[in-house]
Design an enzyme around this catalytic site. Structure first.
Site, mmCIF file in Angstrom:
data_model
loop_
_atom_site.group_PDB
_atom_site.id
_atom_site.type_symbol
_atom_site.label_atom_id
_atom_site.label_comp_id
_atom_site.label_asym_id
_atom_site.label_seq_id
_atom_site.Cartn_x
_atom_site.Cartn_y
_atom_site.Cartn_z
ATOM 1 N N ASP A 81 38.971 34.542 38.977
ATOM 2 C CA ASP A 81 39.358 34.746 38.138
ATOM 3 C C ASP A 81 40.318 35.834 39.219
ATOM 4 O O ASP A 81 40.836 36.391 39.979
ATOM 5 C CB ASP A 81 39.616 35.642 36.690
ATOM 6 C CG ASP A 81 38.833 36.057 36.551
ATOM 7 O OD1 ASP A 81 37.684 36.588 37.234
ATOM 8 O OD2 ASP A 81 38.646 36.141 35.011
ATOM 9 N N GLY B 159 43.188 33.079 27.353
ATOM 10 C CA GLY B 159 43.704 31.898 27.797
ATOM 11 C C GLY B 159 45.334 32.247 27.905
ATOM 12 O O GLY B 159 45.727 32.291 26.833
ATOM 13 N N ARG B 160 45.477 31.501 28.920
ATOM 14 C CA ARG B 160 47.138 31.610 29.134
ATOM 15 C C ARG B 160 47.550 30.445 30.031
ATOM 16 O O ARG B 160 46.931 30.530 31.192
ATOM 17 C CB ARG B 160 47.500 33.091 29.357
ATOM 18 C CG ARG B 160 47.308 34.156 28.867
ATOM 19 C CD ARG B 160 47.222 35.596 29.939
ATOM 20 N NE ARG B 160 47.151 35.390 30.997
ATOM 21 C CZ ARG B 160 47.811 36.342 31.649
ATOM 22 N NH1 ARG B 160 48.790 37.011 31.658
ATOM 23 N NH2 ARG B 160 47.260 36.262 32.794
ATOM 24 N N THR C 30 38.928 43.442 31.899
ATOM 25 C CA THR C 30 37.502 43.691 30.915
ATOM 26 C C THR C 30 36.589 44.254 31.698
ATOM 27 O O THR C 30 35.543 45.976 31.809
ATOM 28 C CB THR C 30 36.688 42.443 30.459
ATOM 29 O OG1 THR C 30 37.933 41.768 29.259
ATOM 30 C CG2 THR C 30 35.783 42.587 29.388
#
Length: 503
Positions: free
Chosen positions: A245, A16-17, A267
């Site tokens: 996302d 996570g960011r 991914t």
């Protein structure tokens, strides 16, 4: 105009960011200010997400933003992967840990659903791609096993909706993330009650669906005090951006024409196009495409392909064996490996949760009568060439569904940095590839927040900001004849896999 600051909390399958965005009226500058790991946990009953660790990472990201100099924070938005959800009790406490979509409990659930409703009926209700990972089959698995968590829960929140609730105190289900569940009606932007009733799944725990860009409310005072924003808690708003996302990433496609294709590359590879109406015809069903909700009434007509997961899991297996490779090293090794060696179907079931990805790739090569890769570069080249050919097949199918070819492909996300994959994609698909932005998801998240704040007015204006803010890399098609030959061989490999599954 005076610079404004927004914060995107972008949670992916590996990390996570917290991404801070500053807008000066022309360009959006994005900076990573905090990163934290996302490590799924194996416990007795299966594979779960550690949501408390993720929430702690979110709080640390907020604290990092609070400590930064510059303009005051305007709003915060969370986006995550799709499909997964949390269950809450009547007192809003968690009922168990949320399951990971790769947990094995959904095995056989698609077939169980098809005993009650046909593919045509489920697709007509939802317009969503059939994958056993979907929320629909996760819930069906819980219902079938008599899971106590499902029986005692009163609220279901998709993953970003859970974190939004913990930040704002408001429960809602944002449209783009809800649409991944295979439980929504794309025509009404609501939950499909006939589908849920037919499969005996609870509808009363589902929350009202809100559109991307909805302001949920101010940051909770208790959270603000914890992260150093107590003096501004009422002025920092929690916005539901495109909470899926991919939904955020597609907002940041820097396209200026309507006939663009996109690959949100991480991914997973999300491969498709953008439309104003859902594609619910026979071709979309036959090719197993999905209609996911987008921003401003758009739909993402796309297919999920197992993307850099193949390389990520190979790298993880080699690390366990004591071989350490950076992604840059693997790209160099793949570049040096022989071209057009063995090919695989990236979406074959053997690659969903393999114990050893290199061994799984070798097994598929043996099963289809091809040479077996042995060196790291050969594995990665096999994966990247196969992905590029899977993209070609998907865009061919998309052309049949929409009745038009794409004139360019935009690759966004981490995979846009893989120059070899970008060139392979241009070569295989026969159209230019435009790579960037790398931080498409965070940019899209921030842009929707900016529109919610009245800084921007439309999707077209958001994309204009992206074009002003990033430099794209262009790849032109090469070696068409060689890639056409490889595509013919790839299609035969898919036919072998289909015959194998049928038998």
């Amino acid at each position: 105009m005076t610079a404004t600051t927004f914060l995107a909390l972008d949670l992916g399958a590996e990390s996570g960011r917290a991404m801070s965005g500053s807008f000066d009226g022309a360009r959006l500058v994005v900076a990573e200010i905090h990163r934290f790991p996302n490590r799924p946990a194996h416990v007795l009953d299966g594979l779960h997400w550690d949501v408390l660790a993720l929430h702690t990472g979110i709080l640390d990201g907020l604290a990092a933003q609070a400590a930064r100099p510059g303009p005051a924070l305007t709003s915060v938005g969370v986006d995550t992967w799709g499909l997964d959800f949390a269950l809450l009790a009547a007192d809003d406490t968690l009922v168990g840990l949320p399951y990971h979509y790769r947990d094995r409990r959904t095995r056989g659930m698609l077939q169980l659903a098809l005993q009650r409703l046909s593919r045509e009926e489920i697709f007509s209700y939802t317009g969503v791609q059939f994958m056993e990972l979907n929320t629909l089959y996760q819930l069906l698995a819980m219902r079938r096993s008599g899971a106590a968590a499902l029986e005692s829960a009163t609220t279901l929140l998709m993953m970003p909706d859970l974190f939004n609730f913990w930040l704002s105190g408001q429960k809602a289900s944002e449209w783009t993330i809800a649409s991944t569940s295979q439980m929504c009606d794309p025509r009404t932007h609501g939950w499909s009650e006939p589908l849920l009733q037919a499969l005996d799944l609870p509808a009363d725990m589902l929350q009202p669906i809100v559109e991307p860009g909805t302001i949920l409310g101010p940051l909770l005072p208790s959270v603000a005090a914890q992260v150093g924003l107590a003096h501004r808690s009422s002025q920092v708003h929690i916005v539901a951006p495109a909470c899926h996302d991919t939904g955020s990433a597609v907002v940041a496609v820097p396209a200026s024409t309507p006939r663009f294709g996109y690959i949100s590359s991480g991914t997973w590879s999300l491969v498709g196009g953008e439309t104003r109406e859902p594609a619910l015809g026979a071709a979309a069903l036959r090719h197993n495409f999905t209609n996911e909700g987008g921003v401003d009434g758009t739909f993402r007509v796309l297919k999920n392909i197992s993307g850099m997961w193949l390389v990520q899991e190979c790298r993880r297996s080699w690390l366990r064996a004591g071989q350490t490779f950076s992604y840059a090293q693997l790209a160099d090794l793949a570049q040096a490996a022989p071209a057009f060696g063995p090919l695989i179907d990236p979406n074959h079931p053997d690659f969903v949760v393999p114990d050893d990805m290199p061994a799984a790739i070798q097994g598929r090569c043996r099963a289809t009568g091809q040479p077996v890769p042995a060196q790291a570069g050969e594995f990665v080249r096999c994966a990247l060439e196969s992905l590029a050919l899977a993209y070609r097949k998907t865009f061919d199918e998309l052309a049949e569904i929409l009745g038009t070819l794409v004139d360019a492909i935009h690759i966004m996300g981490g995979g846009s940095q893989n120059r070899l994959l970008c060139q392979f994609t241009a070569d295989a698909c026969g159209v230019p590839v435009l790579a960037g932005p790398v931080e498409a998801t965070a940019m899209g998240n921030l842009l929707v927040q900016m529109r919610a704040a009245g800084v921007l007015a439309s999707l077209a204006e958001m994309r204009e900001v992206v074009r002003r803010s990033v430099t794209l890399e262009r790849y032109e098609p090469q070696d068409r004849a060689a890639w056409d030959d490889a595509y013919g061989r790839y299609q035969k490999i898919l036919q072998l896999s289909t015959q194998e599954e049928a038998s």
